[in-house]
Design a protein around this motif. Structure first.
Motif, PDB file in Angstrom:
ATOM      1  N   GLU A 185       0.843  -1.198   0.000  1.00  0.00           N
ATOM      2  CA  GLU A 185       0.000   0.000   0.000  1.00  0.00           C
ATOM      3  C   GLU A 185       0.880   1.250   0.000  1.00  0.00           C
ATOM      4  O   GLU A 185       1.919   1.298   0.647  1.00  0.00           O
ATOM      5  CB  GLU A 185      -0.873  -0.002   1.253  1.00  0.00           C
ATOM      6  N   GLY A 186       0.469   2.256  -0.762  1.00  0.00           N
ATOM      7  CA  GLY A 186       1.201   3.520  -0.812  1.00  0.00           C
ATOM      8  C   GLY A 186       2.358   3.527  -1.786  1.00  0.00           C
ATOM      9  O   GLY A 186       3.080   4.509  -1.881  1.00  0.00           O
ATOM     10  N   THR A 187       2.562   2.415  -2.503  1.00  0.00           N
ATOM     11  CA  THR A 187       3.645   2.345  -3.490  1.00  0.00           C
ATOM     12  C   THR A 187       3.086   1.976  -4.859  1.00  0.00           C
ATOM     13  O   THR A 187       1.985   1.437  -4.969  1.00  0.00           O
ATOM     14  CB  THR A 187       4.716   1.303  -3.096  1.00  0.00           C
ATOM     15  N   THR A 188       3.867   2.273  -5.887  1.00  0.00           N
ATOM     16  CA  THR A 188       3.516   1.928  -7.258  1.00  0.00           C
ATOM     17  C   THR A 188       4.699   1.215  -7.892  1.00  0.00           C
ATOM     18  O   THR A 188       5.846   1.657  -7.743  1.00  0.00           O
ATOM     19  CB  THR A 188       3.201   3.191  -8.084  1.00  0.00           C
ATOM     20  N   ALA A 189       4.430   0.141  -8.590  1.00  0.00           N
ATOM     21  CA  ALA A 189       5.479  -0.560  -9.334  1.00  0.00           C
ATOM     22  C   ALA A 189       5.756   0.235 -10.606  1.00  0.00           C
ATOM     23  O   ALA A 189       4.921   0.282 -11.506  1.00  0.00           O
ATOM     24  CB  ALA A 189       5.054  -1.976  -9.674  1.00  0.00           C
ATOM     25  N   VAL A 190       6.916   0.907 -10.666  1.00  0.00           N
ATOM     26  CA  VAL A 190       7.267   1.686 -11.851  1.00  0.00           C
ATOM     27  C   VAL A 190       8.033   0.842 -12.856  1.00  0.00           C
ATOM     28  O   VAL A 190       8.117   1.190 -14.026  1.00  0.00           O
ATOM     29  CB  VAL A 190       8.050   2.972 -11.493  1.00  0.00           C
ATOM     30  N   GLU A 191       8.605  -0.267 -12.389  1.00  0.00           N
ATOM     31  CA  GLU A 191       9.218  -1.268 -13.269  1.00  0.00           C
ATOM     32  C   GLU A 191       8.858  -2.634 -12.705  1.00  0.00           C
ATOM     33  O   GLU A 191       8.874  -2.833 -11.499  1.00  0.00           O
ATOM     34  CB  GLU A 191      10.741  -1.114 -13.310  1.00  0.00           C
ATOM     35  N   ALA A 192       8.520  -3.560 -13.592  1.00  0.00           N
ATOM     36  CA  ALA A 192       8.151  -4.907 -13.165  1.00  0.00           C
ATOM     37  C   ALA A 192       8.979  -5.916 -13.948  1.00  0.00           C
ATOM     38  O   ALA A 192       9.366  -5.668 -15.092  1.00  0.00           O
ATOM     39  CB  ALA A 192       6.666  -5.151 -13.397  1.00  0.00           C
TER      40      ALA A 192
ATOM     41  N   PHE B  86      11.651  -5.696  -9.151  1.00  0.00           N
ATOM     42  CA  PHE B  86      10.613  -4.676  -9.192  1.00  0.00           C
ATOM     43  C   PHE B  86      11.205  -3.379  -8.671  1.00  0.00           C
ATOM     44  O   PHE B  86      11.961  -3.388  -7.695  1.00  0.00           O
ATOM     45  CB  PHE B  86       9.416  -5.044  -8.301  1.00  0.00           C
ATOM     46  N   SER B  87      10.880  -2.268  -9.305  1.00  0.00           N
ATOM     47  CA  SER B  87      11.243  -0.946  -8.782  1.00  0.00           C
ATOM     48  C   SER B  87       9.961  -0.289  -8.310  1.00  0.00           C
ATOM     49  O   SER B  87       8.987  -0.200  -9.060  1.00  0.00           O
ATOM     50  CB  SER B  87      11.893  -0.082  -9.867  1.00  0.00           C
ATOM     51  N   LEU B  88       9.975   0.148  -7.054  1.00  0.00           N
ATOM     52  CA  LEU B  88       8.787   0.755  -6.466  1.00  0.00           C
ATOM     53  C   LEU B  88       9.001   2.234  -6.226  1.00  0.00           C
ATOM     54  O   LEU B  88      10.104   2.661  -5.894  1.00  0.00           O
ATOM     55  CB  LEU B  88       8.451   0.089  -5.127  1.00  0.00           C
ATOM     56  N   ARG B  89       7.943   2.996  -6.385  1.00  0.00           N
ATOM     57  CA  ARG B  89       7.943   4.409  -6.040  1.00  0.00           C
ATOM     58  C   ARG B  89       7.022   4.569  -4.834  1.00  0.00           C
ATOM     59  O   ARG B  89       5.907   4.050  -4.826  1.00  0.00           O
ATOM     60  CB  ARG B  89       7.420   5.249  -7.208  1.00  0.00           C
ATOM     61  N   ILE B  90       7.492   5.283  -3.816  1.00  0.00           N
ATOM     62  CA  ILE B  90       6.660   5.529  -2.647  1.00  0.00           C
ATOM     63  C   ILE B  90       5.812   6.763  -2.941  1.00  0.00           C
ATOM     64  O   ILE B  90       6.332   7.858  -3.096  1.00  0.00           O
ATOM     65  CB  ILE B  90       7.513   5.715  -1.381  1.00  0.00           C
ATOM     66  N   ASP B  91       4.506   6.568  -3.051  1.00  0.00           N
ATOM     67  CA  ASP B  91       3.567   7.654  -3.340  1.00  0.00           C
ATOM     68  C   ASP B  91       3.051   8.295  -2.058  1.00  0.00           C
ATOM     69  O   ASP B  91       2.774   9.484  -2.023  1.00  0.00           O
ATOM     70  CB  ASP B  91       2.371   7.125  -4.146  1.00  0.00           C
ATOM     71  N   LYS B  92       2.905   7.483  -1.029  1.00  0.00           N
ATOM     72  CA  LYS B  92       2.378   7.955   0.251  1.00  0.00           C
ATOM     73  C   LYS B  92       3.082   7.149   1.336  1.00  0.00           C
ATOM     74  O   LYS B  92       3.152   5.928   1.256  1.00  0.00           O
ATOM     75  CB  LYS B  92       0.866   7.709   0.308  1.00  0.00           C
ATOM     76  N   VAL B  93       3.613   7.851   2.344  1.00  0.00           N
ATOM     77  CA  VAL B  93       4.289   7.161   3.431  1.00  0.00           C
ATOM     78  C   VAL B  93       3.237   6.550   4.345  1.00  0.00           C
ATOM     79  O   VAL B  93       2.443   7.259   4.964  1.00  0.00           O
ATOM     80  CB  VAL B  93       5.210   8.115   4.216  1.00  0.00           C
ATOM     81  N   VAL B  94       3.225   5.232   4.395  1.00  0.00           N
ATOM     82  CA  VAL B  94       2.280   4.487   5.218  1.00  0.00           C
ATOM     83  C   VAL B  94       3.096   3.622   6.177  1.00  0.00           C
ATOM     84  O   VAL B  94       3.856   2.769   5.723  1.00  0.00           O
ATOM     85  CB  VAL B  94       1.364   3.590   4.347  1.00  0.00           C
ATOM     86  N   PRO B  95       2.973   3.846   7.499  1.00  0.00           N
ATOM     87  CA  PRO B  95       3.713   2.997   8.437  1.00  0.00           C
ATOM     88  C   PRO B  95       3.329   1.528   8.270  1.00  0.00           C
ATOM     89  O   PRO B  95       2.150   1.196   8.142  1.00  0.00           O
ATOM     90  CB  PRO B  95       3.290   3.519   9.813  1.00  0.00           C
ATOM     91  N   ASN B  96       4.327   0.668   8.227  1.00  0.00           N
ATOM     92  CA  ASN B  96       4.127  -0.780   8.078  1.00  0.00           C
ATOM     93  C   ASN B  96       3.317  -1.149   6.840  1.00  0.00           C
ATOM     94  O   ASN B  96       2.537  -2.100   6.866  1.00  0.00           O
ATOM     95  CB  ASN B  96       3.470  -1.384   9.323  1.00  0.00           C
TER      96      ASN B  96
END
Length: 169
Positions: free
Chosen positions: A27-34, A79-89
């Motif tokens: 949650e809060g991340t997007t896969a920018v490369e898969a 996978f490369s992930l981008r953090i879109d929203k900081v969500v604890p845990n």
């Protein structure tokens, strides 16, 4: 991130219908490369390994094929992930789905982004890995000792330069 699956044997792992390895993006991340061996996944009913969009970024869940794997072989997926929203845990998961698997206890694991230390003992955490222990010396202490040694060396040099030495034969 590089989730992976290892064939613990004893049999050779071969092609199966449906994705063997599944990755749920936290949650809060997007896969920018898969990984090119993975495609967006929603259900087994819609799994189409022949005309799927392999390596397509942006999905929340991926289904991945595992190549023919003898016992002990690891299959990793980048996978490369981008953090879109900081969500604890923020957590996602990896899971393996094998027909005829007699031990399903080792078929899944969590992916945790931005883990929060809950103070569960040495190293912190709640027993799911926690944080790394703090090791090594204090940087301030090492810098202070280095500074003292430098001052002592300069002082010794100045003292020896000011002394007059005479050679008597």
């Amino acid at each position: 991130m590089r989730p992976s699956v290892t064939n613990l044997g004893p049999a050779l792992l071969e092609h199966q219908n449906g994705p063997v390895f599944r990755v749920t993006i936290p949650e809060g991340t997007t896969a920018v490369e898969a990984s090119g061996e993975c495609q967006p996944y929603t259900s087994d009913d819609e799994w189409d390994p022949w005309s799927g969009n392999w390596g397509e970024p942006g999905a929340k869940q991926y289904g991945c094929q595992v190549t023919e794997s003898p016992k002990g072989m690891e299959n990793g997926y980048e996978f490369s992930l981008r953090i879109d929203k900081v969500v604890p845990n923020a957590s996602g998961a990896v899971s393996v789905h094998l027909a005829g698997d007699s031990n399903t206890k080792n078929d899944s694991a969590k992916i945790v982004i931005n883990p929060v230390n809950t103070g569960g003992g040495e190293g912190g955490g709640d027993g799911d890995g926690g944080t790394l222990p703090i090791t090594g010396e204090s940087t301030g202490l090492i810098a202070g000792i280095g500074g003292l040694l430098l001052v002592a060396g300069v002082g010794g040099y100045v003292v020896t330069k000011r002394r007059k030495t005479r050679f008597v034969a």
